[in-house]
Design an enzyme around this catalytic site. Sequence first.
Site: not given
Ligand code: AHR
Length: 504
Positions: A30, A176-177, A255, A307, A356
């Site tokens: 990103e 995205n999101e 995450y 992600e 990332q």
């Molecule tokens: O990866 C960092 C961020 O995490 C991304 O921009 C977003 O999609 C997620 O919240």
Amino acid sequence: MKTAECCEIIVNADLAAGTIDKNIYGHFAEHLGRCIYEGIWVGKDSEIPNTRGIRKDVVEALRALEIPVLRWPGGCFADEYHWKDGIGPAEQRPAMVNTHWGGVVENNHFGTHEFLDLCEMIGAEPYICGNVGSGTVQEMQQWVEYITCEGGRMADLRSENGRTEPWILKYFGVGNENWGCGGRMRPEYYADLYRRYQTYIHNFGDNKIFKIACGPSGDDYRWTEVMMREAGKMMHEAGKMMHGLALHGLALHYYTGGQRDFATGFSENQWFTTMKKTLFMEELIQKHCAVMDRYDPSGRVALIVDEWGTWHEVEPGTNPRFLYQQNTMRDALVAGINLNIFNSYCKRVKMANIAQTVNVLQAMVLTDGAKMLLTPSYHVFEMYRAHHGATLLDLHLKRCPEYENRGEVIPQVSVSASMDNKGAVNISLCNLHPVRTVPVTCELRGMKPGRVEGGILAAAEIDAHNTFDEPTRVRPADFGAASLSGGNLETELPPACVAVLRVV
Ligand code: AHR
């Protein structure tokens, strides 16, 4: 002295349990912190060796990983990125403020052409995420046309910018999101927007787009329910033709983080919590798949783990919005466990992208000026290349010792096995315990094993990591501590390690 409890595994080498899509080993880059600018793009005039502005050392490292797919430009950045600002002569491109990630001003020198150039250099399929949050339908429609259409106004513009031939673009994300930074929408509203935006994502010539919708955040099963009900069923209305399908993939984001600890110098309790949160990925996949199964029993819509990875506190002294973190054996374990889980759900999980690639979150590569290092997570991806596109084998964890911490227990071992196209069986094993070794026996049914070899990533401390002064402290070594006896594989895994054994 108490003998360590043994882990007993059965692998049925003659029982295929699916195909592991190589895209499960995908990555995400990103416009965030020093991922694109500095980490990948240094510009043509940089003293750092580069090819058309892209760093050579990073390309070489990523190419060696055989990255199948690379997602770009975001993340949250995607929903405020206007692609036309990133084409044409570099000096004429307007600068933009990256409001999500530290308010830094970007010169837009890394845009569509540069990204597709990067993908060609590293041999990855591009996956572009479009702007739904602040972009128009026309903008998204024209982006796909600019990249993939042979003729017409967008193709003329592309030619003016130096590229006559269209590119192949297979993967496109519609926002995205969108439940968060991508517009704070309710699923009902996004589902309608998805239906609208995707209508204008056309297949030109032979190019066939795999359309990916914004999926749930973690355990938001309602989001999956609404999306499958309102947008997923369009597939059945449209019939079986690939180009008629409206929703090919639903993107889950999860995450391993939230405990506000640093990437290094953490306690055993924090190690345990990280392992436990990582294992939660399996429950998430099971429950989202259960919802998807109700609307799509034949499994045509893929679950994309768009992600994932660790999210620690940033390195002290660095910009808090740049999400720069070190990467230790703990991150290596998180990678190994997640990849084992994705393999085992390969019937529905067709892609996963770790966040990332460079200098951000659970990165493969860290850079400091002209210096570059490979992280422990990089080495896990390197060792797990054996699973790319392989046949998942039926596996039974007959007995698994427990790892106990403060009254909570998790399994001590994570494992996955596959057979490659040469008939070799690759078994990836993680020992989640930070101080205990574990003896492992693996009964290999349905094959006549001849020889075993392997590699291991291990270190003396659980937060062992590579630094620019000591860049190869953590790296894979040959693993000789495995033997075959009859049809059984026997080994002993040291604490906190990731190993891949190859049996032929
Ligand atoms: O990866 C960092 C961020 O995490 C991304 O921009 C977003 O999609 C997620 O919240």
